[in-house]
Design an enzyme around this catalytic site. Structure first.
Site, PDB file in Angstrom:
ATOM      1  N   HIS A 192       0.853  -1.190   0.000  1.00  0.00           N
ATOM      2  CA  HIS A 192       0.000   0.000   0.000  1.00  0.00           C
ATOM      3  C   HIS A 192       0.893   1.246   0.000  1.00  0.00           C
ATOM      4  CE1 HIS A 192      -3.978  -1.898   1.670  1.00  0.00           C
ATOM      5  NE2 HIS A 192      -3.413  -2.668   0.772  1.00  0.00           N
TER       6      HIS A 192
ATOM      7  N   GLU B  88       1.129   3.811   1.949  1.00  0.00           N
ATOM      8  CA  GLU B  88       1.757   4.194   3.220  1.00  0.00           C
ATOM      9  C   GLU B  88       2.973   3.323   3.525  1.00  0.00           C
ATOM     10  OE1 GLU B  88      -1.440   3.566   2.647  1.00  0.00           O
ATOM     11  OE2 GLU B  88      -2.784   4.689   3.965  1.00  0.00           O
TER      12      GLU B  88
ATOM     13  N   CYS C  18      -5.845   2.334   5.955  1.00  0.00           N
ATOM     14  CA  CYS C  18      -6.620   1.112   6.174  1.00  0.00           C
ATOM     15  C   CYS C  18      -6.156   0.430   7.466  1.00  0.00           C
ATOM     16  CB  CYS C  18      -6.466   0.152   4.985  1.00  0.00           C
ATOM     17  SG  CYS C  18      -4.919  -0.811   5.006  1.00  0.00           S
TER      18      CYS C  18
ATOM     19  N   CYS D  70      -2.391  -0.326   7.349  1.00  0.00           N
ATOM     20  CA  CYS D  70      -1.508   0.849   7.295  1.00  0.00           C
ATOM     21  C   CYS D  70      -1.606   1.684   8.565  1.00  0.00           C
ATOM     22  CB  CYS D  70      -1.814   1.678   6.059  1.00  0.00           C
ATOM     23  SG  CYS D  70      -1.363   0.790   4.539  1.00  0.00           S
TER      24      CYS D  70
END
Lengths: 192, 192
Positions: free
Chosen positions: B77, B79, B112, B115
């Protein structure tokens, strides 16, 4: 502009020595716990390991270990290493994709706040853990983060099987030995 | 036995073109949102980007983008990419270590479930997001996972500043355009 995360040499050697198939769940967990011990005893990371297996056959895909300090990467927890290596080896970002066997992640405690999310996104369909209580944090001092109060139900809602308390005492013995060793506990911020 | 995650070529080029310092938070977010759009428009990942900056000066460390599909890695992801690249560039697994300036992560929505944990472990001391409501999931269909009910308080407890609602409408415009484009939404398991 690239990130490279590696496994320690001893783990690559140990993986080659393992049988291709480990039928019993307790035997799978025993190997994961053995890797968790070897990781801190060899000074290559924290006392955490995670293995990806085909649940129904026991075929071993890979066992990953914590590599945070060695990799200068706070996301290089054992679960992220294992899931990412398995996805690379199997050529997919979704271990639960169409036509795949049921993949199981075997970990030597309940995943931390980050790794819990990593499990959800990986496509893993079965999660087997050595325990889920406060013992890990109490013994080692590691911060596991805010775990969702319905973490177990949220796994079920996403079709992920949970098997708790596999070889709990064996896992705890490693944490006690880790704590007694005076090894680094590298939590990040604990307060303002 | 190694994992390599890369940034797309366009992002490397765009990063070289950015000023070394971006003093205003809105300007930092505008760049992050621009990267989130370029990522899906170039077909190199989902509509997500995250930037690491020195909070007080605005010095840019790096902007990362979502690379899940391109990398066959469900943990890639934006991040995780940004934090891992920043830690590599700065040579530490703890961006909040002794003597470090205050580092800020700027993201085009609330992280999310995975993250969120990655932020906690990174040593980031300030998190700036475009929004935190249900709009992202409603518009795009991405599953953000079970977010801890006290996620904002848990940030504060760990000394991490939260700045919400920066350029919300600009971020939402990218999600709407992403949804209209018919691009892949790659959630993993959604139920048993």
């Amino acid at each position: 502009m690239e990130i490279t995360l590696t496994m320690p040499d001893w783990a690559v050697t140990e993986l080659q020595r393992l049988p291709a198939v480990i039928p019993s769940l307790e035997d799978r967990m025993a190997e994961v716990i053995r890797f968790s011990r070897l990781n801190f005893e060899n000074g290559t990371g924290g006392p955490f390991a995670a293995g990806v297996f085909e649940r129904n056959t026991g075929r071993l895909v890979v066992i990953g270990v914590n590599r945070v300090v060695a990799s200068n990467c706070s996301s290089a927890h054992a679960e992220v290493m294992a899931l990412s290596l398995a996805q690379k080896l199997l050529g997919t970002y979704d271990l639960g994709g169409p036509g795949m066997p049921v993949y199981q992640l075997v970990v030597n405690w309940r995943p931390c706040a980050m790794c819990y999310g990593a499990v959800l996104w990986s496509g893993i369909r079965s999660l087997a853990i050595a325990g889920s209580g406060p013992e890990l944090e109490a013994i080692t001092g590691f911060d596991e983060g805010p775990i969702h109060p319905e973490w177990d139900k949220e796994l079920a809602r996403r079709g992920i099987e949970l098997i708790d308390s596999v070889l709990t005492e064996d896992a705890l013995r490693v944490y006690r030995d880790f704590a007694a060793s005076g090894s680094l506990v590298y939590n990040s911020r604990q307060g303002g």
